[in-house]
Design a protein around this motif. Sequence first.
Motif, PDB file in Angstrom:
ATOM      1  N   PRO A 134       3.861  16.549  85.763  1.00  0.00           N
ATOM      2  CA  PRO A 134       3.491  15.273  86.376  1.00  0.00           C
ATOM      3  C   PRO A 134       2.567  15.425  87.584  1.00  0.00           C
ATOM      4  O   PRO A 134       2.695  16.373  88.351  1.00  0.00           O
ATOM      5  N   ALA A 135       1.647  14.481  87.720  1.00  0.00           N
ATOM      6  CA  ALA A 135       0.752  14.445  88.875  1.00  0.00           C
ATOM      7  C   ALA A 135       1.460  13.768  90.033  1.00  0.00           C
ATOM      8  O   ALA A 135       2.418  13.023  89.843  1.00  0.00           O
ATOM      9  N   ALA A 136       0.977  14.032  91.227  1.00  0.00           N
ATOM     10  CA  ALA A 136       1.466  13.355  92.419  1.00  0.00           C
ATOM     11  C   ALA A 136       0.322  13.387  93.422  1.00  0.00           C
ATOM     12  O   ALA A 136      -0.627  14.144  93.241  1.00  0.00           O
ATOM     13  N   LYS A 142      -0.364  15.159  85.034  1.00  0.00           N
ATOM     14  CA  LYS A 142      -0.417  14.084  84.058  1.00  0.00           C
ATOM     15  C   LYS A 142       0.180  12.795  84.607  1.00  0.00           C
ATOM     16  O   LYS A 142       1.258  12.809  85.186  1.00  0.00           O
ATOM     17  N   ILE A 143      -0.523  11.698  84.392  1.00  0.00           N
ATOM     18  CA  ILE A 143       0.044  10.371  84.670  1.00  0.00           C
ATOM     19  C   ILE A 143      -0.118   9.580  83.385  1.00  0.00           C
ATOM     20  O   ILE A 143      -1.241   9.358  82.938  1.00  0.00           O
ATOM     21  N   GLY A 144       0.992   9.172  82.799  1.00  0.00           N
ATOM     22  CA  GLY A 144       0.898   8.527  81.490  1.00  0.00           C
ATOM     23  C   GLY A 144       0.220   9.491  80.537  1.00  0.00           C
ATOM     24  O   GLY A 144       0.598  10.659  80.456  1.00  0.00           O
ATOM     25  N   ASN A 145      -0.823   9.026  79.853  1.00  0.00           N
ATOM     26  CA  ASN A 145      -1.532   9.916  78.931  1.00  0.00           C
ATOM     27  C   ASN A 145      -2.819  10.461  79.554  1.00  0.00           C
ATOM     28  O   ASN A 145      -3.703  10.920  78.853  1.00  0.00           O
ATOM     29  N   ARG A 146      -2.933  10.366  80.865  1.00  0.00           N
ATOM     30  CA  ARG A 146      -4.166  10.776  81.544  1.00  0.00           C
ATOM     31  C   ARG A 146      -3.945  12.014  82.399  1.00  0.00           C
ATOM     32  O   ARG A 146      -2.960  12.088  83.136  1.00  0.00           O
ATOM     33  N   LEU A 298      -0.258   3.076  87.076  1.00  0.00           N
ATOM     34  CA  LEU A 298      -1.191   4.041  87.674  1.00  0.00           C
ATOM     35  C   LEU A 298      -2.078   4.720  86.639  1.00  0.00           C
ATOM     36  O   LEU A 298      -3.228   5.026  86.914  1.00  0.00           O
ATOM     37  N   ALA A 299      -1.542   4.971  85.449  1.00  0.00           N
ATOM     38  CA  ALA A 299      -2.357   5.627  84.424  1.00  0.00           C
ATOM     39  C   ALA A 299      -3.556   4.746  84.087  1.00  0.00           C
ATOM     40  O   ALA A 299      -4.695   5.206  84.025  1.00  0.00           O
ATOM     41  N   ALA A 300      -3.297   3.465  83.885  1.00  0.00           N
ATOM     42  CA  ALA A 300      -4.382   2.529  83.565  1.00  0.00           C
ATOM     43  C   ALA A 300      -5.330   2.394  84.748  1.00  0.00           C
ATOM     44  O   ALA A 300      -6.556   2.393  84.596  1.00  0.00           O
ATOM     45  N   HIS A 303      -7.393   5.517  85.299  1.00  0.00           N
ATOM     46  CA  HIS A 303      -8.404   5.637  84.246  1.00  0.00           C
ATOM     47  C   HIS A 303      -9.588   4.722  84.553  1.00  0.00           C
ATOM     48  O   HIS A 303     -10.748   5.129  84.461  1.00  0.00           O
TER      49      HIS A 303
ATOM     50  N   MET B 116       4.204   0.313  94.371  1.00  0.00           N
ATOM     51  CA  MET B 116       4.698   0.689  93.042  1.00  0.00           C
ATOM     52  C   MET B 116       6.175   0.309  92.889  1.00  0.00           C
ATOM     53  O   MET B 116       7.002   1.090  92.424  1.00  0.00           O
ATOM     54  N   LEU B 144       7.663  10.721  94.433  1.00  0.00           N
ATOM     55  CA  LEU B 144       6.615  10.964  93.435  1.00  0.00           C
ATOM     56  C   LEU B 144       6.491   9.766  92.509  1.00  0.00           C
ATOM     57  O   LEU B 144       7.492   9.157  92.139  1.00  0.00           O
ATOM     58  N   PRO B 145       5.253   9.422  92.129  1.00  0.00           N
ATOM     59  CA  PRO B 145       5.105   8.324  91.169  1.00  0.00           C
ATOM     60  C   PRO B 145       5.776   8.695  89.845  1.00  0.00           C
ATOM     61  O   PRO B 145       5.726   9.854  89.425  1.00  0.00           O
ATOM     62  N   THR B 147       6.043   9.075  86.126  1.00  0.00           N
ATOM     63  CA  THR B 147       5.061   9.150  85.058  1.00  0.00           C
ATOM     64  C   THR B 147       5.690   8.989  83.686  1.00  0.00           C
ATOM     65  O   THR B 147       5.105   8.410  82.805  1.00  0.00           O
ATOM     66  N   MET B 362      -3.835  -3.910  80.561  1.00  0.00           N
ATOM     67  CA  MET B 362      -3.381  -2.771  79.779  1.00  0.00           C
ATOM     68  C   MET B 362      -4.412  -1.655  79.728  1.00  0.00           C
ATOM     69  O   MET B 362      -5.590  -1.864  79.914  1.00  0.00           O
ATOM     70  N   ASP B 363      -3.897  -0.495  79.469  1.00  0.00           N
ATOM     71  CA  ASP B 363      -4.734   0.694  79.367  1.00  0.00           C
ATOM     72  C   ASP B 363      -5.168   0.799  77.916  1.00  0.00           C
ATOM     73  O   ASP B 363      -4.602   1.526  77.137  1.00  0.00           O
TER      74      ASP B 363
END
Lengths: 368, 367
Positions: A134-136, A142-146, A298-300, A303, B116, B144-145, B147, B362-363
């Motif tokens: 995981p990213a921080a 990784k955050i979500g699929n990114r 955050l992933a969206a 991106h 968040m 931490l966020p 994920t 949405m992503d």
Amino acid sequence: MRLNGMLALVSGALLTLSSCSSDDGPVTPDYTVPATYDFAQVNNTDAVARVSMWAGFTSWLGKGASRELNSDTANYLWNNTNTAFTAEIAGNLPYKYDALNTMTISLATEVADATQFKAYADSMVNLSEFYATPAAPGIAGKIGNRLVNHSGLEFNQAVAKGLMGALVLKNVYQLLDKVPTDDNTLTSGAPSEMQQDWDLAFGYIGVPKNYDTAFNYSTAPVPADRPLAIGGYFGERGKYIQAGGRVFEAFRTGRAAIGAKDYSTRDQAISTIKEYTEKTLAAAAYYYLTASQTQSDLAAKFHSLSEGYGFVLALKYRAAGSKLTATQYTRLKEILETPFYDLAADANNTDLKEAAQIFTTAYGQLQP
Amino acid sequence: MAKLFFPSTLFRAVIPVTAALLLLNACGKSDDGTDNNGNSTDEFKKEMLVNYADNIIQPGYVQLKTSLADLKTKVAVLLSAPSASTQANVKPSFQAAYQAFEAVSLPYFGPAAAQMLNNTLNTFPPGISKIESGIASGNYDLTLPITSDSLQGFPALDYLIFGEGAVDKLADPVSGQNRKQYINDVLERMQLLTDNTINQWAAGYRNTFINSLKTDVGSSIGFLINQLAFEMDALKGPRIGWPFGKQSNGIVFADKAEGYYSAISKELAVANLNAVKQYYTGGSAKGIDDYLDLLGKTTLNDDVLAQFTVAINALQAIPAPLSAAFTGSPATVEAAYKEIQKLLTLLKTDVASATGVQINYMDNDGD
């Protein structure tokens, strides 16, 4: 049926537009502009193939979000050596992997600021080892699929979108700037130098010869000669500004005009192409910088910001005399170099709103 | 959230605008005055946004804060003397706090997004193995966020307080200490982020929110309508559809439902949908419903209001607990799912289009 109706409406309006803009009385051209880019002796393989390489290379970089990438492969793809293109990344393109692997051309030689963009690509390769962690803030992962770096940036977006400027705009503008001084001796055996340069410029645009702005190219089966790179963004984020239709028409008109030595029409076409290719990148950047304000995931969000970052990089290669001033551009870069975690932590989106406003001030309304 | 994308929605919105633009600009005139500000609906919009800010959103966060404080008191009693009765004593407060969250799940923009809040408080299901390894090692970072697997928020509390053998685990003289510490840390972080959200609204975001009178991306109305659609997507997906097996060929994953361990999934879903309705109507004062009427879309508004009633009734008709109904009474779940889907379509397609709002939370980017 509905699509056809829309197409007719759009073409009708475009005709109206052009008839209004010629105030000096009707011009009677002694040539016709074909509906498709169907001219004799077009050879723009190098340009079209480089766009295919762009697609293969950036598709490969994107895999870094789900597996570790090899730095040798990055070098091979960039320089087009060691038969690096594969069916997985370049299987459905105007020039497929087997054709690309036999060519002597590469991305490396035609990209502006090649060192910088290769470094972004290498950074994606380096970060790919963290595809499962995981990213921080301050930590890549990784955050979500990114897959993002320590500040939330997806390097592959910086490359993919940045090259729409450093590869596409740079070469198109270079060619179009050369066209007016090119030799235009028309013979039956080969295209003139001017025609050849014009065709190459068209090749970098990444749309098929029979480009149709109303056709949904993402419907399966996805055609190999679908719009790519900036051509793809005509449909993705440039619909509102009508970029695809205008640029495609300008290329067809200009090429026909060159054949008839009608240089004022050709020059009008050049200015339309320059205006709307740049504006497409601006419209895309604007879209992502506003969409990111709505996204709470955050992933969206990251991106979108990464796409925005890439498009802003691309705008560095805008034409001289662009509507976007150097000062405005510097500010845009400054905003997008803010760690994305910090941008996300601002409830008012102050900086992102400022960035969006810069675009609107420079270009007018870019999205509905 | 899964990738959710309905091309037809976007397409419909684009065509008329494009055509209109061409007609306007046919002679190359630059467009001026397309700004949404300065038109006759501004006064209405401002009153509507003030209503949302002052009567719904900010009081909703204050209610969440109060409920969390009460929950913390009850949890303290449980932790000092773990037993079935102190555990049972927590449950009404847990449910009340969770429902208070459902009432502010929708305004996930501005301060809540910056903190968040939703991501931290309600990413479910909980990541049980990560929670357990965090407790065992004492090594975890709640800042931490999130994920993928959630370590914290209501889902973690749900598991830690109401999961199988929870009381015994808390009562363990050795490992129980770490577990208690973890629960307190989770609660404190929930309180901190809720407080921060309340403070940011008061400190300036309210002013930004009520003065944003456009409907473009990043506007307050844009946020509200995007989130109406988002919450409906979440209800259709993670809250009901996914545990019901809609993404798994009908194989039920009841333990992935919201509030599974405390068996309040149905109550939470009902609370969520009631909250969505309140954000649609603006309560008794000016809301999106009145805005639609003002725009002359009364039929659409009537349809939406009627569908809210149908969908809420269909959810109510599911026998509790929802986790058992997935397999024990699938027809009632299926019926509710269908009505939720209809409501989702109305909000995400028709209301968005009628108000000129782009749905872009949405992503969905394929590249």
